[in-house]
Design a protein around this motif. Structure first.
Motif, mmCIF file in Angstrom:
data_model
loop_
_atom_site.group_PDB
_atom_site.id
_atom_site.type_symbol
_atom_site.label_atom_id
_atom_site.label_comp_id
_atom_site.label_asym_id
_atom_site.label_seq_id
_atom_site.Cartn_x
_atom_site.Cartn_y
_atom_site.Cartn_z
ATOM 1 N N PHE A 35 -5.772 -9.620 6.341
ATOM 2 C CA PHE A 35 -4.567 -10.161 5.709
ATOM 3 C C PHE A 35 -3.757 -11.053 6.647
ATOM 4 O O PHE A 35 -2.676 -11.523 6.280
ATOM 5 C CB PHE A 35 -3.696 -9.019 5.182
ATOM 6 N N GLY A 36 -4.257 -11.255 7.862
ATOM 7 C CA GLY A 36 -3.593 -12.167 8.784
ATOM 8 C C GLY A 36 -2.200 -11.740 9.174
ATOM 9 O O GLY A 36 -1.282 -12.567 9.254
ATOM 10 N N THR A 37 -2.005 -10.472 9.446
ATOM 11 C CA THR A 37 -0.687 -9.955 9.805
ATOM 12 C C THR A 37 -0.724 -9.369 11.205
ATOM 13 O O THR A 37 -1.787 -9.262 11.826
ATOM 14 C CB THR A 37 -0.234 -8.895 8.784
ATOM 15 N N ALA A 86 -4.964 1.126 -6.639
ATOM 16 C CA ALA A 86 -4.124 -0.052 -6.412
ATOM 17 C C ALA A 86 -4.147 -0.480 -4.949
ATOM 18 O O ALA A 86 -4.122 -1.678 -4.644
ATOM 19 C CB ALA A 86 -2.690 0.245 -6.855
ATOM 20 N N VAL A 87 -4.208 0.485 -4.030
ATOM 21 C CA VAL A 87 -4.304 0.147 -2.607
ATOM 22 C C VAL A 87 -5.610 -0.595 -2.331
ATOM 23 O O VAL A 87 -5.641 -1.638 -1.669
ATOM 24 C CB VAL A 87 -4.217 1.408 -1.721
ATOM 25 N N GLY A 88 -6.716 -0.061 -2.842
ATOM 26 C CA GLY A 88 -8.017 -0.671 -2.603
ATOM 27 C C GLY A 88 -8.144 -2.064 -3.198
ATOM 28 O O GLY A 88 -8.891 -2.897 -2.693
ATOM 29 N N GLY A 94 1.752 -7.209 1.165
ATOM 30 C CA GLY A 94 2.913 -6.673 0.464
ATOM 31 C C GLY A 94 2.514 -5.711 -0.639
ATOM 32 O O GLY A 94 3.102 -4.634 -0.798
ATOM 33 N N TRP A 95 1.515 -6.121 -1.430
ATOM 34 C CA TRP A 95 0.986 -5.258 -2.486
ATOM 35 C C TRP A 95 0.450 -3.968 -1.866
ATOM 36 O O TRP A 95 0.687 -2.875 -2.377
ATOM 37 C CB TRP A 95 -0.124 -6.006 -3.230
ATOM 38 N N ARG A 100 0.853 1.817 -1.134
ATOM 39 C CA ARG A 100 0.848 2.986 -0.235
ATOM 40 C C ARG A 100 2.125 3.813 -0.418
ATOM 41 O O ARG A 100 2.077 5.050 -0.348
ATOM 42 C CB ARG A 100 0.727 2.529 1.219
ATOM 43 N N VAL A 101 3.248 3.156 -0.646
ATOM 44 C CA VAL A 101 4.494 3.884 -0.918
ATOM 45 C C VAL A 101 4.343 4.701 -2.196
ATOM 46 O O VAL A 101 4.735 5.880 -2.254
ATOM 47 C CB VAL A 101 5.685 2.913 -1.019
#
Length: 451
Positions: A35-37, A86-88, A94-95, A100-101
């Protein structure tokens, strides 16, 4: 219907939820690259899960006391599975953090519910064995997370760490629902619950930020931690906090909670430190490091089920106390650690501590649940879950802060292990509450809730 199916379902659920606390640690570099973060953003993939575990556990437990067990199981497990998917599927960082929250929020409900399901599943004289099965699988999920994550990433890719939760969630629902009565339907939480969540979330976010910054930028950032106090004081003034404070403050209840937080902090400190030692000393390959660390969960798995049978016969307090003492002994044996120590030197010492952790977990949870009022079982599950998560978050941060005092050398490693041993000893002392010894009933066939 075999009620032990419900115990098995609860054990699988807590294993899954606790595994997701630590499994993500090994995937962070991959997520960072994909994700380039940077590390500071990627770290919130971990903290985003832990934050609702702390913020929602207490209000979630209070809410669960008002709904039927079948509906609560379906809602929490199905929500956890959907959030995992949804995480996968996350298209961006951001998503991913938001999912994860959400996943952590459902995990908070799940971890508060599991001790309740285990308590109602079996007869009182079998409760120690049932709780030992479930509470053995919980810590086992946490400590095996990195090893499981590494294998899944290598064979299937990082997304499958989370996709695999979906079929497991369906299995838990299918196994658990038939054993539970319908009960009351879930109702939306009121404003009081939302206010409680906001205050606890503010306190948790402040503490996690202080711990995170101290681990990355030095122990001076721990000075931020007192900023959580106003949030905690405001929560204390809420009417909804009174039953929780009365519960934890009643005779015999503070000991299991304090012992759990201290023991988890000690164990997680060691789980954090030992791989660094082996890596920096050059005495083990990555595969050997993983095998060395498996000595701890293997010992947990060996002694956990036996701890339940012992607790049903001799009383949970005595077994939990012996377990905490064994954890302390294992950590004391690690104190002379030197640059030449390799896997063989560490594995048997980790096994001693792991054997103690297996003896401690189930009986300590059974002790707390046996002393809880029947209408506050989910709240008790929530308060013990909160104590556990505080220990999980606190251990590595304190270990890092102590280790850094000497420039991350061997003396600092010894000091950090010494701090972990002190925490383990504190878990022993916490169980020697004189009020509990005089007034509390041991969780055997004569428990308070027994029928």
């Amino acid at each position: 219907m075999n009620r032990w199916r419900l115990v098995a379902a609860a054990g699988i659920a807590v294993f899954m939820a606790q595994l997701d606390v630590t499994v993500v640690n090994v995937v962070l570099p991959t997520i960072e690259h994909e994700f380039g973060t940077g590390p500071s953003v990627a770290e919130w993939v971990v903290l985003g899960y832990v934050l609702p575990l702390i913020a929602l556990t207490l209000p979630g437990g209070r809410w669960l006391d008002q709904v039927g067990h079948r509906a609560a199981l379906t809602f929490s497990v199905a929500g956890f599975g959907a959030a995992s998917a949804a995480v996968g599927l996350a298209p961006g960082i951001g998503w991913l953090i938001g999912a994860r929250v959400l996943q952590g929020a459902f995990a908070a409900l799940l971890l508060a519910l599991v001790p309740v399901l285990t308590t109602v599943a079996v007869r009182p004289e079998m409760r120690g064995r049932a709780m030992a099965v479930v509470m053995t699988l919980g810590p086992l999920g946490g400590v095996t997370g990195p090893a499981v994550g590494g294998l899944v990433i290598e064979r299937l890719g990082w997304s499958w760490i989370f996709f695999l939760n979906v079929p497991v969630s369906l299995l838990v629902i299918a196994a658990g629902r038939p054993a539970l009565a319908a009960g009351a339907r879930p109702r939306p939480p009121g404003r009081a619950r939302l206010a409680e969540t906001a205050l606890l979330g503010g306190a948790a976010a402040t503490l996690l930020l202080a711990l995170s910054l101290s681990a990355g930028h030095g122990p001076a950032w721990l000075a931020l931690a007192p900023a959580a106090v106003p949030f905690a004081l405001a929560w204390r003034r809420l009417p909804d906090s009174r039953p929780v404070r009365a519960l934890v403050g009643s005779p015999g209840m503070a000991g299991p909670h304090l012992a759990l937080a201290a023991e988890m902090a000690a164990v997680m400190s060691v789980q954090f430190l030992i791989p660094f030692h082996l890596q920096r000393s050059g005495t083990a390959s990555p595969a050997e490091i993983g095998l060395t660390m498996l000595a701890f969960p293997a010992a947990v798995l060996a002694t956990g089920p036996a701890a339940g049978a012992l607790a049903d016969r001799a009383g949970a307090r005595a077994v939990a106390l012996a377990g905490a003492a064994a954890v302390t002994a294992g950590l004391v044996l690690l104190l002379p650690i030197g640059a030449g120590w390799g896997p063989a030197d560490l594995a048997w010492r980790l096994a001693v501590a792991g054997a103690g952790a297996g003896l401690f977990a189930g009986p300590n949870q059974a002790l707390a649940m046996a002393r809880a009022p029947r209408d506050l079982l989910a709240t008790t599950g929530a308060t013990t879950s909160l104590a556990r998560q505080i220990g999980v978050a606190l251990g590595p941060a304190l270990a890092t802060a102590t280790w850094s005092l000497t420039g991350y050398g061997v003396p600092g490693m010894r000091a950090a292990l010494g701090a972990a041993a002190v925490l383990a000893a504190a878990s022993v002392l916490a169980q020697l509450d004189p009020r509990a010894l005089r007034t509390a009933t041991p969780p055997t066939a004569t428990e308070r809730h027994g029928a």
